[in-house]
Design a protein around this motif. Structure first.
Motif, PDB file in Angstrom:
ATOM      1  N   SER A 198      -5.638   2.554   9.650  1.00  0.00           N
ATOM      2  CA  SER A 198      -4.727   3.696   9.590  1.00  0.00           C
ATOM      3  C   SER A 198      -4.195   3.955  10.990  1.00  0.00           C
ATOM      4  O   SER A 198      -4.632   3.335  11.974  1.00  0.00           O
TER       5      SER A 198
ATOM      6  N   ILE B 296      -9.651  -5.155   1.362  1.00  0.00           N
ATOM      7  CA  ILE B 296      -8.877  -3.933   1.609  1.00  0.00           C
ATOM      8  C   ILE B 296      -9.780  -2.758   1.270  1.00  0.00           C
ATOM      9  O   ILE B 296     -10.140  -2.555   0.108  1.00  0.00           O
ATOM     10  N   GLU B 297     -10.177  -1.989   2.285  1.00  0.00           N
ATOM     11  CA  GLU B 297     -11.096  -0.864   2.119  1.00  0.00           C
ATOM     12  C   GLU B 297     -10.296   0.427   2.243  1.00  0.00           C
ATOM     13  O   GLU B 297      -9.427   0.538   3.121  1.00  0.00           O
ATOM     14  N   MET B 298     -10.575   1.403   1.372  1.00  0.00           N
ATOM     15  CA  MET B 298      -9.724   2.592   1.316  1.00  0.00           C
ATOM     16  C   MET B 298     -10.496   3.782   0.764  1.00  0.00           C
ATOM     17  O   MET B 298     -11.628   3.636   0.286  1.00  0.00           O
TER      18      MET B 298
ATOM     19  N   GLN C 271      -1.607   5.134   6.044  1.00  0.00           N
ATOM     20  CA  GLN C 271      -2.503   5.379   4.919  1.00  0.00           C
ATOM     21  C   GLN C 271      -3.939   5.188   5.398  1.00  0.00           C
ATOM     22  O   GLN C 271      -4.204   4.416   6.331  1.00  0.00           O
TER      23      GLN C 271
ATOM     24  N   ILE D 254       0.847  -1.183   0.000  1.00  0.00           N
ATOM     25  CA  ILE D 254       0.000   0.000   0.000  1.00  0.00           C
ATOM     26  C   ILE D 254       0.889   1.242   0.000  1.00  0.00           C
ATOM     27  O   ILE D 254       1.842   1.333   0.789  1.00  0.00           O
TER      28      ILE D 254
ATOM     29  N   ARG E 118     -15.550   5.928  -0.871  1.00  0.00           N
ATOM     30  CA  ARG E 118     -14.689   4.803  -0.480  1.00  0.00           C
ATOM     31  C   ARG E 118     -14.741   3.713  -1.555  1.00  0.00           C
ATOM     32  O   ARG E 118     -15.657   3.656  -2.388  1.00  0.00           O
TER      33      ARG E 118
ATOM     34  N   ALA F  74      -6.493   3.368   4.988  1.00  0.00           N
ATOM     35  CA  ALA F  74      -6.894   2.072   4.448  1.00  0.00           C
ATOM     36  C   ALA F  74      -7.095   1.090   5.596  1.00  0.00           C
ATOM     37  O   ALA F  74      -6.445   1.188   6.643  1.00  0.00           O
TER      38      ALA F  74
END
Length: 233
Positions: free
Chosen positions: A149, A227-229, A160, A118, A183, A162
């Motif tokens: 994060s 993976i959520e960001m 980050q 990432i 998101r 994420a």
């Protein structure tokens, strides 16, 4: 928006001791239209034969997370760390200004792990390493957050905006996951077969999710990572 990614169309490498599936451009696989998904730059599904591994090599300015699916993974680095993790465990390294590390399979069986890179929110950070031995039952039929994060509450924190979650969903059970406005999320069907908003995913397939809630139904017991960001190109 949902987009299924069939693992048959992903990049591949076979070095004998190492077999890899590349979700994004990496090593000998290059696709200018598949460089990243937001701040997610690399996701490799690696199979490492016993008594082999990645010798000492450098990294810089990257948040690196390794999630073990099967077998063992032994880490060593220039900061003096050396640890072995197994199925369901996680190790994290912030490469920052620069660090050397090695990853070996010293166990009796082939090791499988997901290598996740990432992009950090700033360059020149102080290098850092950590690992965490999560209990397997903590992801059974519920989301287990393994990474957040630095402002979040997960045991492993990265530089980050994420979050990483894992789940083992038993056959015929279902669970939702919300991806709110602004998101996006990248889902990996690690093991098993599931149906997500009527899209079938088999082991090693992936799904891009942008600003859309999903419902996961397990056709077979399913091991899933998300993976959520923040939303980005």
């Amino acid at each position: 928006m949902l987009r299924k990614l069939d693992n048959k169309n992903m990049g591949r490498s076979d070095l004998g001791w190492l077999k890899s599936i590349f979700h994004f451009s990496f090593s000998n696989y290059y696709n200018k239209d598949n460089m990243n998904f937001g701040v997610l730059r690399v996701l490799n599904d690696d199979l490492v034969k016993t008594n082999t591994g990645f010798e000492m090599h450098p990294h810089k300015d990257m948040e690196i997370v390794s999630y073990v699916v099967d077998g063992e993974l032994t880490h060593g680095d220039s900061m003096g760390n050396k640890n072995t993790i197994t199925r369901g465990h996680v190790q994290y390294m912030s490469a920052g200004t620069g660090v050397y590390h090695s990853e070996h399979n010293l166990g009796e069986n082939t090791s499988r792990f997901l290598q996740i890179w990432i992009i950090p929110n700033e360059k020149g950070l102080t290098p850092n390493y950590g690992d965490y031995r999560f209990q397997w039952e903590d992801r059974k039929n519920k989301w287990l957050q393994i990474v957040s994060s630095t402002e979040g509450n997960a045991p492993i924190k990265i530089y980050q905006d994420a979050n990483i979650y894992v789940l083992e969903l038993e056959k015929n059970k279902e669970i939702d996951f919300k991806v709110r406005e602004g998101r996006q999320a990248y889902l990996v069907q690690i093991e098993g077969i599931s149906e997500i908003n009527e899209i079938e995913l088999k082991d090693r397939d992936a799904l891009e999710v942008v600003e859309e809630d999903i419902l996961i139904k397990a056709r077979e017991t399913s091991h899933v990572l998300v993976i959520e960001m923040k939303k980005g190109n």
